[in-house]
Design a protein around this motif. Structure first.
Motif, PDB file in Angstrom:
ATOM      1  N   ARG A 123     -69.669 -20.724  38.242  1.00  0.00           N
ATOM      2  CA  ARG A 123     -69.986 -22.134  37.975  1.00  0.00           C
ATOM      3  C   ARG A 123     -71.495 -22.363  38.038  1.00  0.00           C
ATOM      4  O   ARG A 123     -72.066 -23.028  37.162  1.00  0.00           O
ATOM      5  CB  ARG A 123     -69.262 -23.026  38.984  1.00  0.00           C
ATOM      6  CG  ARG A 123     -69.706 -24.486  38.944  1.00  0.00           C
ATOM      7  CD  ARG A 123     -68.962 -25.336  39.971  1.00  0.00           C
ATOM      8  NE  ARG A 123     -69.655 -26.591  40.207  1.00  0.00           N
ATOM      9  CZ  ARG A 123     -69.511 -27.671  39.445  1.00  0.00           C
ATOM     10  NH1 ARG A 123     -68.724 -27.634  38.386  1.00  0.00           N
ATOM     11  NH2 ARG A 123     -70.161 -28.785  39.728  1.00  0.00           N
ATOM     12  N   GLU A 124     -72.142 -21.816  39.057  1.00  0.00           N
ATOM     13  CA  GLU A 124     -73.591 -21.997  39.192  1.00  0.00           C
ATOM     14  C   GLU A 124     -74.337 -21.361  38.028  1.00  0.00           C
ATOM     15  O   GLU A 124     -75.342 -21.890  37.554  1.00  0.00           O
ATOM     16  CB  GLU A 124     -74.069 -21.418  40.520  1.00  0.00           C
ATOM     17  CG  GLU A 124     -73.507 -22.118  41.754  1.00  0.00           C
ATOM     18  CD  GLU A 124     -73.914 -23.573  41.857  1.00  0.00           C
ATOM     19  OE1 GLU A 124     -74.961 -23.949  41.298  1.00  0.00           O
ATOM     20  OE2 GLU A 124     -73.170 -24.352  42.497  1.00  0.00           O
TER      21      GLU A 124
ATOM     22  N   LEU B 155     -73.892 -23.691  34.960  1.00  0.00           N
ATOM     23  CA  LEU B 155     -74.707 -24.900  35.086  1.00  0.00           C
ATOM     24  C   LEU B 155     -76.182 -24.613  34.806  1.00  0.00           C
ATOM     25  O   LEU B 155     -76.856 -25.385  34.106  1.00  0.00           O
ATOM     26  CB  LEU B 155     -74.555 -25.490  36.493  1.00  0.00           C
ATOM     27  CG  LEU B 155     -73.178 -26.065  36.853  1.00  0.00           C
ATOM     28  CD1 LEU B 155     -73.151 -26.485  38.320  1.00  0.00           C
ATOM     29  CD2 LEU B 155     -72.820 -27.247  35.959  1.00  0.00           C
TER      30      LEU B 155
ATOM     31  N   LYS C  64     -78.621 -25.859  31.806  1.00  0.00           N
ATOM     32  CA  LYS C  64     -79.871 -26.556  32.144  1.00  0.00           C
ATOM     33  C   LYS C  64     -81.056 -25.965  31.397  1.00  0.00           C
ATOM     34  O   LYS C  64     -82.012 -26.667  31.053  1.00  0.00           O
ATOM     35  CB  LYS C  64     -80.109 -26.482  33.652  1.00  0.00           C
ATOM     36  CG  LYS C  64     -81.303 -27.289  34.140  1.00  0.00           C
ATOM     37  CD  LYS C  64     -81.415 -27.238  35.652  1.00  0.00           C
ATOM     38  CE  LYS C  64     -82.614 -28.049  36.148  1.00  0.00           C
ATOM     39  NZ  LYS C  64     -82.722 -28.013  37.632  1.00  0.00           N
TER      40      LYS C  64
ATOM     41  N   GLU D 252     -63.850 -29.109  34.814  1.00  0.00           N
ATOM     42  CA  GLU D 252     -64.810 -29.812  35.679  1.00  0.00           C
ATOM     43  C   GLU D 252     -66.225 -29.300  35.457  1.00  0.00           C
ATOM     44  O   GLU D 252     -67.178 -30.088  35.387  1.00  0.00           O
ATOM     45  CB  GLU D 252     -64.414 -29.638  37.146  1.00  0.00           C
ATOM     46  CG  GLU D 252     -65.318 -30.410  38.100  1.00  0.00           C
ATOM     47  CD  GLU D 252     -64.893 -30.271  39.553  1.00  0.00           C
ATOM     48  OE1 GLU D 252     -65.703 -30.636  40.431  1.00  0.00           O
ATOM     49  OE2 GLU D 252     -63.774 -29.798  39.809  1.00  0.00           O
ATOM     50  N   THR D 253     -66.368 -27.974  35.339  1.00  0.00           N
ATOM     51  CA  THR D 253     -67.699 -27.416  35.055  1.00  0.00           C
ATOM     52  C   THR D 253     -68.212 -27.918  33.711  1.00  0.00           C
ATOM     53  O   THR D 253     -69.380 -28.297  33.575  1.00  0.00           O
ATOM     54  CB  THR D 253     -67.643 -25.877  35.067  1.00  0.00           C
ATOM     55  OG1 THR D 253     -67.208 -25.427  36.353  1.00  0.00           O
ATOM     56  CG2 THR D 253     -69.021 -25.279  34.780  1.00  0.00           C
TER      57      THR D 253
ATOM     58  N   ASN E  64     -67.363 -30.688  32.176  1.00  0.00           N
ATOM     59  CA  ASN E  64     -67.670 -32.112  32.294  1.00  0.00           C
ATOM     60  C   ASN E  64     -69.035 -32.332  32.941  1.00  0.00           C
ATOM     61  O   ASN E  64     -69.807 -33.211  32.524  1.00  0.00           O
ATOM     62  CB  ASN E  64     -66.594 -32.824  33.112  1.00  0.00           C
ATOM     63  CG  ASN E  64     -65.261 -32.884  32.398  1.00  0.00           C
ATOM     64  OD1 ASN E  64     -65.181 -32.640  31.190  1.00  0.00           O
ATOM     65  ND2 ASN E  64     -64.200 -33.177  33.121  1.00  0.00           N
ATOM     66  N   ASP E  65     -69.344 -31.533  33.941  1.00  0.00           N
ATOM     67  CA  ASP E  65     -70.641 -31.668  34.627  1.00  0.00           C
ATOM     68  C   ASP E  65     -71.795 -31.285  33.704  1.00  0.00           C
ATOM     69  O   ASP E  65     -72.869 -31.892  33.740  1.00  0.00           O
ATOM     70  CB  ASP E  65     -70.657 -30.808  35.891  1.00  0.00           C
ATOM     71  CG  ASP E  65     -69.761 -31.381  36.984  1.00  0.00           C
ATOM     72  OD1 ASP E  65     -69.372 -32.562  36.890  1.00  0.00           O
ATOM     73  OD2 ASP E  65     -69.440 -30.630  37.930  1.00  0.00           O
ATOM     74  N   ILE E  66     -71.576 -30.251  32.884  1.00  0.00           N
ATOM     75  CA  ILE E  66     -72.621 -29.841  31.933  1.00  0.00           C
ATOM     76  C   ILE E  66     -72.843 -30.932  30.886  1.00  0.00           C
ATOM     77  O   ILE E  66     -73.984 -31.301  30.585  1.00  0.00           O
ATOM     78  CB  ILE E  66     -72.239 -28.504  31.265  1.00  0.00           C
ATOM     79  CG1 ILE E  66     -72.343 -27.357  32.274  1.00  0.00           C
ATOM     80  CG2 ILE E  66     -73.142 -28.220  30.054  1.00  0.00           C
ATOM     81  CD1 ILE E  66     -71.806 -26.034  31.754  1.00  0.00           C
TER      82      ILE E  66
ATOM     83  N   ALA F 112     -72.117 -34.111  31.096  1.00  0.00           N
ATOM     84  CA  ALA F 112     -72.673 -35.306  31.733  1.00  0.00           C
ATOM     85  C   ALA F 112     -74.178 -35.195  31.931  1.00  0.00           C
ATOM     86  O   ALA F 112     -74.883 -36.215  31.933  1.00  0.00           O
ATOM     87  CB  ALA F 112     -71.986 -35.547  33.078  1.00  0.00           C
ATOM     88  N   ALA F 113     -74.657 -33.969  32.080  1.00  0.00           N
ATOM     89  CA  ALA F 113     -76.093 -33.738  32.258  1.00  0.00           C
ATOM     90  C   ALA F 113     -76.818 -33.584  30.924  1.00  0.00           C
ATOM     91  O   ALA F 113     -78.020 -33.291  30.898  1.00  0.00           O
ATOM     92  CB  ALA F 113     -76.320 -32.502  33.123  1.00  0.00           C
TER      93      ALA F 113
ATOM     94  N   ASP G 177     -75.760 -20.408  44.165  1.00  0.00           N
ATOM     95  CA  ASP G 177     -76.764 -20.809  43.174  1.00  0.00           C
ATOM     96  C   ASP G 177     -77.954 -19.857  43.119  1.00  0.00           C
ATOM     97  O   ASP G 177     -78.706 -19.859  42.145  1.00  0.00           O
ATOM     98  CB  ASP G 177     -77.256 -22.231  43.457  1.00  0.00           C
ATOM     99  CG  ASP G 177     -77.940 -22.339  44.809  1.00  0.00           C
ATOM    100  OD1 ASP G 177     -77.275 -22.077  45.832  1.00  0.00           O
ATOM    101  OD2 ASP G 177     -79.128 -22.700  44.850  1.00  0.00           O
TER     102      ASP G 177
END
Length: 302
Positions: free
Chosen positions: A18-19, A22, A26, A52-53, A55-57, A59-60, A222
Motif C-alpha cells: 500500500r505504501e 501511494l 504521488k 481503499e488504496t 480511493n486514497d490515490i 482522492a489525492a 513507508d
C-alpha cells in the motif's frame, strides 16, 4: 520521478505494498493496485483493501485501478498487466510484493503449507513478470522490482517454505536481469525490514525473538517505498541485478555468493583427507551454523 509511468504493485491493499502504491502515485505514476484481500495465510478474500488504496490515490488527485486477481493463477497474473495496458496505455514497472506466510518448524511442515507459500511468492513473481515481459521487450524498457527476504538470504527458523521461495526469487531476478539486458529491462530485489500484518506472525517466545519483534515494530512500511520509486524510475537505468535491503532509514546492498576459499590436492581428495586437511583449513571461514538476520544486523537502525 514517475510522471507518465504506469506501475503494477501486487499485494498493494495493505502494509508495504500500500505504501509503495501511494508513493508511486504521488510521484506521478498511474498504479494498478492488485490485492485479493486474503488473510495472512492466504485464506478468504475481500475487495476492500485494494479499493481503499485506489480511493486514497484518486482522492489525492492520482490515477489508480483495483485488481483482485491471485498472482499464483497465471490468468489472474496476466489480468494485472492487461488492466495496466487497457486502463492506462502501457506498463513500465512491476512490483512483486504479494505474499503469504505459513510458518511451521521444518519437521511439522505439511506439503500443503509448502506448496501454498511457494505458489504465491515464487510462482506468483514468475507469473506477473512473465505477463509483463512482452510489453517490456516491445518498448525496450521496463523495471522488475521483486521482494525477497533475509529469511532466504540469511536464514530463519520455522520458515523453510518462505525462505526457499524468497531465495528462489533472487535467482529468478538474476536470470531475468541477464536475459532482458539487451532489451533495456532491469530486474532488482529488495529485502524489506518493516512491521506489517505478515511479520506480526513471527514467533516471539524466547528473549531473543521478542527483542527482534520489538525492533521490527519500530520499522514502518513507508520507509521501503522510496527505493521502489527510484528503481521504477528512469533514474535507475544503470541499476540491475542487485539485491537491496531497507531498515528504517538505512539502505543496504548485498553481495552475491562468491568463492571465499579453495584448496587443491593434486592426487585428489579422499574422505579422510577432507576431514584432516580441507575442513580445518576452511573452518575459519564457515558461516555461523545458527545464523539468522539478527546476527547479521545486531544493531538498531536510526
Amino acid at each position: 520521478m514517475l510522471e507518465g509511468k504506469v506501475v503494477a504493485v501486487t499485494g498493494a491493499g495493505r502494509g508495504v505494498g500500500r505504501e509503495i502504491a501511494l508513493l508511486c502515485a504521488k510521484h506521478g505514476a498511474a498504479v494498478v493496485v492488485n490485492d485479493p484481500g486474503v488473510g495472512g495465510g492466504g485464506e478468504g478474500g475481500d475487495e476492500g483493501p485494494a479499493q481503499e488504496t485506489v480511493n486514497d490515490i484518486v482522492a489525492a488527485g492520482g490515477k489508480a485501478w483495483a485488481n483482485l486477481a491471485f498472482v499464483n493463477d497465471p490468468a489472474g497474473a496476466t489480468s494485472i498487466i492487461e488492466d495496466a495496458v487497457q486502463r492506462f496505455g502501457r506498463i513500465d514497472a512491476v512490483v512483486n510484493n504479494a505474499g503469504i506466510l505459513r510458518d511451521t518448524i521444518w519437521h511439522k511442515m505439511s506439503h500443503e503449507d509448502w506448496r501454498a507459500v511457494i505458489d504465491v511468492h515464487l510462482n506468483g513473481t514468475f507469473n506477473v513478470s512473465k505477463a509483463a515481459t512482452p510489453y517490456f521487450r516491445e518498448q525496450q524498457s521496463g523495471s522488475f522490482i521483486h521482494f525477497t527476504s533475509t529469511s532466504g538470504l540469511i536464514g530463519n527458523v520455522g520458515q523453510a517454505n518462505y525462505s526457499a521461495a524468497k531465495l528462489g526469487i533472487v535467482g529468478l531476478s538474476q536470470s531475468i536481469a541477464l536475459d532482458m539486458a539487451r532489451a533495456g529491462v532491469r530486474s532488482n530485489c529488495i529485502a524489506p525490514f518493516a512491521w506489517s500484518r505478515m511479520t506480526a506472525s513471527i514467533p516471539a517466545e524466547t528473549p531473543e525473538q521478542k527483542q527482534r519483534v520489538e525492533r521490527l515494530k519500530t520499522m514502518s512500511a513507508d520507509k521501503i517505498a522510496p527505493l521502489v520509486v527510484y528503481l521504477a524510475s528512469d533514474a535507475s537505468q544503470e541499476v540491475t541485478n542487485q539485491i537491496f535491503s531497507v531498515r528504517k532509514n538505512e539502505i543496504v546492498l548485498y553481495n552475491k555468493p562468491r568463492p571465499i576459499r579453495s584448496m587443491t590436492k593434486l592426487e585428489g581428495w579422499t574422505p579422510e583427507s577432507i576431514a584432516d586437511e580441507l575442513i580445518p583449513a576452511f573452518k575459519p571461514s564457515f558461516a555461523r551454523a545458527d545464523e539468522v538476520s539478527a546476527h547479521v544486523f545486531p544493531y538498531d537502525p536510526i
